[in-house]
Scaffold this active site. Structure first.
Site, PDB file in Angstrom:
ATOM      1  N   ASP A   7       0.874  -1.174   0.000  1.00 25.56           N
ATOM      2  CA  ASP A   7       0.000   0.000   0.000  1.00 25.56           C
ATOM      3  C   ASP A   7       0.909   1.221   0.000  1.00 25.56           C
ATOM      4  O   ASP A   7       1.476   1.581   1.034  1.00 25.56           O
ATOM      5  CB  ASP A   7      -0.896  -0.011   1.244  1.00 25.56           C
ATOM      6  CG  ASP A   7      -1.815   1.195   1.302  1.00 25.56           C
ATOM      7  OD1 ASP A   7      -2.250   1.675   0.243  1.00 25.56           O
ATOM      8  OD2 ASP A   7      -2.096   1.663   2.425  1.00 25.56           O
ATOM      9  N   GLU A  66      -1.173  -1.404  -4.818  1.00 25.03           N
ATOM     10  CA  GLU A  66      -2.404  -0.656  -5.013  1.00 25.03           C
ATOM     11  C   GLU A  66      -2.129   0.571  -5.868  1.00 25.03           C
ATOM     12  O   GLU A  66      -1.124   1.257  -5.679  1.00 25.03           O
ATOM     13  CB  GLU A  66      -2.987  -0.243  -3.659  1.00 25.03           C
ATOM     14  CG  GLU A  66      -4.378   0.347  -3.780  1.00 25.03           C
ATOM     15  CD  GLU A  66      -5.026   0.563  -2.439  1.00 25.03           C
ATOM     16  OE1 GLU A  66      -6.040  -0.106  -2.172  1.00 25.03           O
ATOM     17  OE2 GLU A  66      -4.513   1.393  -1.666  1.00 25.03           O
ATOM     18  N   ASP A 138      -2.278   0.839   7.343  1.00 26.36           N
ATOM     19  CA  ASP A 138      -1.604   0.695   6.051  1.00 26.36           C
ATOM     20  C   ASP A 138      -1.188  -0.751   5.804  1.00 26.36           C
ATOM     21  O   ASP A 138      -1.244  -1.241   4.676  1.00 26.36           O
ATOM     22  CB  ASP A 138      -0.384   1.622   5.976  1.00 26.36           C
ATOM     23  CG  ASP A 138      -0.777   3.081   6.137  1.00 26.36           C
ATOM     24  OD1 ASP A 138      -1.582   3.563   5.326  1.00 26.36           O
ATOM     25  OD2 ASP A 138      -0.293   3.724   7.085  1.00 26.36           O
TER      26      ASP A 138
END
Length: 164
Positions: A7, A66, A138
């Site tokens: 992420d 992502e 996260d």
């Protein structure tokens, strides 16, 4: 197969590693690579070194990152894009195949709807990876990205098997 989900973030880059065996998944590790405030170059270098160390330690077979979304803050979006570049570079340098997923695709895969709240994502990751203890939000998001990639790889393998 071990999958690292990433992420991207300039201050906090979440990472999570799962093992996927068919439709079964288990948690291996998760954490956050931090960068301090200050000049951009050293911050990106710290993220890169941290992510490379994690990849070297855990030796994943694949990576998933992502995608970033564009918001109204162009400067913030650009900086996040540079952190995302690090999130792509570190696994690429390690020779890993990298999947890229939009946030809505990750949410839809993990929760079933594309506009799920963070709490819903964390709940479903806990259901899919029993006993997981998140290093932070996260890291939970990174584990969701890894789960998304595992599902997509499984679907791809089933399609290949069906056409063979």
């Amino acid at each position: 197969m071990k999958i690292i989900g990433i992420d991207p973030g300039l201050r906090n880059m979440g990472w999570g590693i799962i093992a996927a065996e068919g439709s079964r998944m288990r948690h291996i590790a998760n954490g956050i690579v931090h960068s301090e405030t200050g000049e951009l170059g050293p911050r990106l270098a710290a993220l890169y070194r941290g992510l490379c160390a994690i990849i070297a330690e855990h030796r994943p077979d694949a990576a998933a990152v992502e995608q970033t979304f564009v918001n109204k803050d162009a400067v913030g979006t650009l900086k996040l894009g540079q952190a995302r570049g690090i999130a792509l570079l570190a696994p690429a340098e390690a020779g890993l195949e990298i999947g890229e997923y939009a946030p809505n695709a990750v949410k839809k895969t993990v929760v079933g709807v594309g506009h799920a709240a963070k709490e819903q994502i964390q709940h479903m990751v806990r259901v899919m990876l029993p006993g997981v203890d998140f290093a932070g939000p996260d890291a939970a998001d990174a584990l969701a990205v890894a789960i998304c990639h595992a599902h997509h790889l499984q679907g791809r393998a089933l399609r290949v098997k069906a056409t063979a």
